[in-house]
Design an enzyme around this catalytic site. Structure first.
Site, PDB file in Angstrom:
ATOM      1  N   TYR A  15       0.328   5.886 -31.136  1.00 14.76           N
ATOM      2  CA  TYR A  15      -0.101   4.782 -32.002  1.00 14.76           C
ATOM      3  C   TYR A  15       1.104   4.369 -32.830  1.00 14.76           C
ATOM      4  CZ  TYR A  15      -3.119   2.440 -35.492  1.00 14.76           C
ATOM      5  OH  TYR A  15      -3.731   1.539 -36.323  1.00 14.76           O
ATOM      6  N   TYR A 169     -14.082   7.196 -34.074  1.00 11.84           N
ATOM      7  CA  TYR A 169     -12.957   7.943 -34.665  1.00 11.84           C
ATOM      8  C   TYR A 169     -13.030   7.915 -36.193  1.00 11.84           C
ATOM      9  CZ  TYR A 169      -8.301   9.167 -36.222  1.00 11.84           C
ATOM     10  OH  TYR A 169      -7.261   9.769 -36.877  1.00 11.84           O
ATOM     11  N   HIS A 170     -13.145   6.711 -36.749  1.00 17.06           N
ATOM     12  CA  HIS A 170     -13.112   6.585 -38.198  1.00 17.06           C
ATOM     13  C   HIS A 170     -14.395   7.076 -38.860  1.00 17.06           C
ATOM     14  CE1 HIS A 170      -9.896   3.796 -36.920  1.00 17.06           C
ATOM     15  NE2 HIS A 170      -9.280   4.356 -37.930  1.00 17.06           N
ATOM     16  N   LYS A 532      -9.197   0.475 -55.883  1.00 15.80           N
ATOM     17  CA  LYS A 532      -8.408   0.451 -54.650  1.00 15.80           C
ATOM     18  C   LYS A 532      -7.679  -0.893 -54.561  1.00 15.80           C
ATOM     19  CE  LYS A 532      -9.063   2.285 -50.835  1.00 15.80           C
ATOM     20  NZ  LYS A 532      -7.976   3.277 -50.931  1.00 15.80           N
ATOM     21  N   ASP A 536      -5.765  -1.656 -48.442  1.00 21.82           N
ATOM     22  CA  ASP A 536      -6.118  -0.349 -47.874  1.00 21.82           C
ATOM     23  C   ASP A 536      -7.624  -0.146 -47.927  1.00 21.82           C
ATOM     24  OD1 ASP A 536      -6.285   2.356 -47.158  1.00 21.82           O
ATOM     25  OD2 ASP A 536      -5.886   3.003 -49.220  1.00 21.82           O
ATOM     26  N   HIS A 538      -9.218   2.537 -46.463  1.00 23.95           N
ATOM     27  CA  HIS A 538      -9.609   3.941 -46.321  1.00 23.95           C
ATOM     28  C   HIS A 538     -10.135   4.421 -47.672  1.00 23.95           C
ATOM     29  CE1 HIS A 538      -7.041   3.513 -42.760  1.00 23.95           C
ATOM     30  NE2 HIS A 538      -7.745   4.503 -42.264  1.00 23.95           N
TER      31      HIS A 538
END
Length: 659
Positions: A15, A169-170, A532, A536, A538
């Site tokens: 990646y 995945y996340h 935040k 981003d 996440h």
């Protein structure tokens, strides 16, 4: 029993993407020369969320977590010298997937490629963006429509392309248990297929072929046996769903096809060299079982908990795949787990629990309804909270973090250059390049293309052909995003951070007592703003800090992701907070924190302490403290209750000083 012919290995990927299209192109060509067999493109956050490098929200984010692609010129440079007709390209792109695919097709057209031969994947999974990664743009309904547009268009024009990559995945990164990963991902796939079927874009007699192009992108963690069984369970459930719900007769089109990146969440900053073993063990879970083997594998680098990996670090992960594929006899045998009672029992248990969870989601009205009600997000936050508490209490061992912490100094992590950094000038150069691009294009052609794009969006027509025309006319990523925002609107997903305080026992007692004492001094409840800034998405860390602060008795202000520094400082002013916590995992901490600190001072909030959390190298930690940041926390600070105690002490010290 050995196979009569050795299996072909899976696609080897890393990646990759950072700084500029030209620099990323060099990296791709180098990796391909080392034996990588496919590309996996990482785009920066402005590109993923539909902004140009000169937008206010792009500040500090350009080129940080991936490559900036603002227009066809960037896409052209990204794949310079790489024949797209012969390449298998995975693009981790979701909200702006139609646009990046349009740019890719336009670049391939310039190369003279046959579109029908283009092979690869657009991730294009918006539901998981609302739940975990946060690069959504539009509300759920138009987002699902754009996904359907890509599926329908590629089915005809690019039959070798995987237009939808359901990404669990996340979900695991956000705290999903194996059952939640199975159920939430499959519920997402059902929502997409139901929408595609209802659209009528693909004839009923051909629907099975379209289903066969849907792929998955899965995570594998350290619980090796469970993860291996999870992959087999995915295969059982997908076969069942596609056969029974959609009537797919051809077993080939019911096959569970997936790529994988193994768990990055479990990579540790402490004793980072141990991550090499973690990555290897996790890779085995997705390769050992032939009947549930990944079609493509990309591995994180051992030092990703420290910062961006260097080319050497990515090479090390690539060699891990090649050694397994070419030096062992793994590919010479049929599935070595068939007939195992332990494996069969675990798979059956996972399948049964996942069916129950799927039924609950179905009863709510499906995955979109479960997003809008915050059900799935709340479940992820809760399971992630339990996971972190187990580590904090020592109930789950993480070597080098909460056990076996004695260590030698690592020669791999010392000194300058141990991680890759993106130069500060990259953003300014991207902005200047964008100005030059706009200046040289045909303004009338751009205006016409955007008008047609707007009309297609408003009228419900497929967005792909107008997007390709726009790409060739020189439209930018931000212009494409702005046009569709004007039609579809924007969206803020539920945070999943509940209001009720949890009674977690005596471990929080001392901190709660301290919060009460400081609140009495202040004359009101200690108030903590968790912010935040930037793009981003996440949000796991911010969510867990907000939950723990609330459980310790603080009043918490948390408005979710994607806020400008101005919005955060304004909230601090209006809410009268006593401390500000900033969570930034994209590497943009220096620029964004500097902006916040300047605005705090200008607003008369010099006395409000600011703490920062993220993947922050030691030299950047020193820079942040020089700006006036009171404390910096990185992945090694896994004891959230200790962080809360620090925060209370900082506020108390400020109250004493003010008194």
């Amino acid at each position: 029993m050995p196979l009569t012919e050795r299996d072909r290995p899976w696609i080897f990927r890393t990646y990759a993407g950072h700084s500029t299209a030209a620099e990323s192109n060099k990296l791709y060509r180098t990796n391909l020369a080392k034996g990588q067999t496919g590309l996996s493109v990482a785009f920066d956050l402005p590109t993923q969320t539909g902004y140009d490098p000169d937008h206010a929200l792009s500040r500090g984010e350009v080129g940080k977590v991936g490559v900036p692609v603002a227009h066809l010129g960037d896409m052209r440079a990204l794949f310079d010298g790489i024949p797209l007709e012969k390449m298998n390209t995975s693009m981790t792109i979701n909200a702006t997937a139609p646009w990046l695919l349009a740019l890719y097709v336009a670049a391939a057209d310039e190369q003279g490629a046959d579109r029908s031969l283009l092979a690869g994947t657009t991730q294009n999974d918006l539901i998981k963006e609302y739940l975990s990664r946060g690069t959504y743009v539009f509300p759920p309904a138009p987002s699902m429509r754009l996904t359907t547009d890509v599926i329908a268009w590629t089915y005809r024009a690019m039959p070798k392309w995987n237009p939808m990559n359901v990404c669990s995945y996340h979900l695991q990164e956000a705290g999903a248990t194996p059952v939640q990963e199975l159920a939430f991902a499959l519920a997402t796939a059902i929502a997409v297929l139901d929408g595609m079927k209802a659209s009528g874009a693909i004839p009923a007699e051909e629907f099975g072929e379209a289903v066969g192009r849907i792929s998955f992108f899965v995570n594998a963690g350290m619980r090796f046996v469970t993860e291996l069984c999870k992959m087999r369970a995915f295969g059982v459930l997908w076969d069942e769903i596609t056969r029974d719900r959609y009537g797919v007769a051809d077993a080939k089109n019911r096959r569970f096809r997936y790529g994988v990146q193994v768990n990055s969440l479990g990579l540790t900053e402490s004793q980072a060299e141990n991550n090499v073993y973690r990555i290897l063990i996790e890779m085995l879970a997705v390769t050992l079982s032939r009947d549930a083997r990944a079609r493509a594998v990309q591995l994180p680098a051992w030092n990703e908990a420290l910062g961006l990996p260097r080319p050497f670090d990515q090479q090390w992960s690539l060699r891990m795949q090649q050694i397994l594929a070419y030096e062992t006899d793994l590919l010479e045998y049929a599935d070595i787990f068939n007939g195992s009672k332990e494996i069969e029992a675990k798979v059956e248990a996972l399948v049964a629990e996942a069916r129950e969870e799927l039924a609950r989601i179905e009863a709510m009205g499906g995955a979109v309804a479960a997003v809008e009600s915050s059900y799935m997000k709340q479940k992820l936050v809760e399971s992630n909270t339990r996971r972190l508490e187990q580590i904090e209490k020592g109930e789950a061992t993480v070597v080098g973090v909460n056990r076996f912490r004695e260590t030698e100094a690592s020669p791999l992590t010392g000194g300058d250059g141990s991680i890759l950094t993106v130069p500060e000038h990259v953003e300014a150069e991207a902005v200047e390049g964008l100005k030059a691009w706009r200046a040289q294009r045909d303004a009338r052609a751009v205006e016409k293309a955007l008008a047609e794009l707007r009309a297609a969006a408003a009228e419900g027509r497929n967005i792909m052909e107008p997007s390709i025309v726009a790409a060739k006319a020189g439209v930018t990523t931000g212009e494409w995003g702005e046009t569709l925002r004007a039609v579809f609107g924007e969206y803020r997903a539920p945070t999943g951070v509940g209001r009720a305080v949890r009674e977690t026992g005596g471990d929080l007692g001392a901190v709660r007592t301290a919060v009460e004492a400081v609140s009495t001094k202040l004359g009101r409840r200690l108030k903590f703003l968790v912010g935040k800034p930037g793009l981003d998405g996440h949000s796991n860390g911010a969510e867990q800090i907000a939950v723990r602060a609330r459980d310790c008795g603080m009043e918490v202000v948390y408005e979710g992701i994607r806020l400008t520094p101005a919005q955060i400082v304004n909230a601090a002013l209006e809410e009268g907070v006593h401390v500000v916590g900033l969570s930034i995992l994209s590497g943009s901490h220096l620029a964004l924190v500097r902006d916040v600190m300047d605005r705090m001072r200008a607003s008369g909030l010099d006395d409000v302490p600011v703490v920062v959390g993220g993947i922050i190298p030691p030299e950047d930690e020193r820079s942040l403290k020089a700006m006036g940041v009171a404390a910096v926390y990185t992945p090694k600070n896994f004891q959230l209750t200790d962080i809360m105690a620090d925060v209370v002490r900082l506020v108390d010290a400020g109250a004493e000083k003010a008194a």
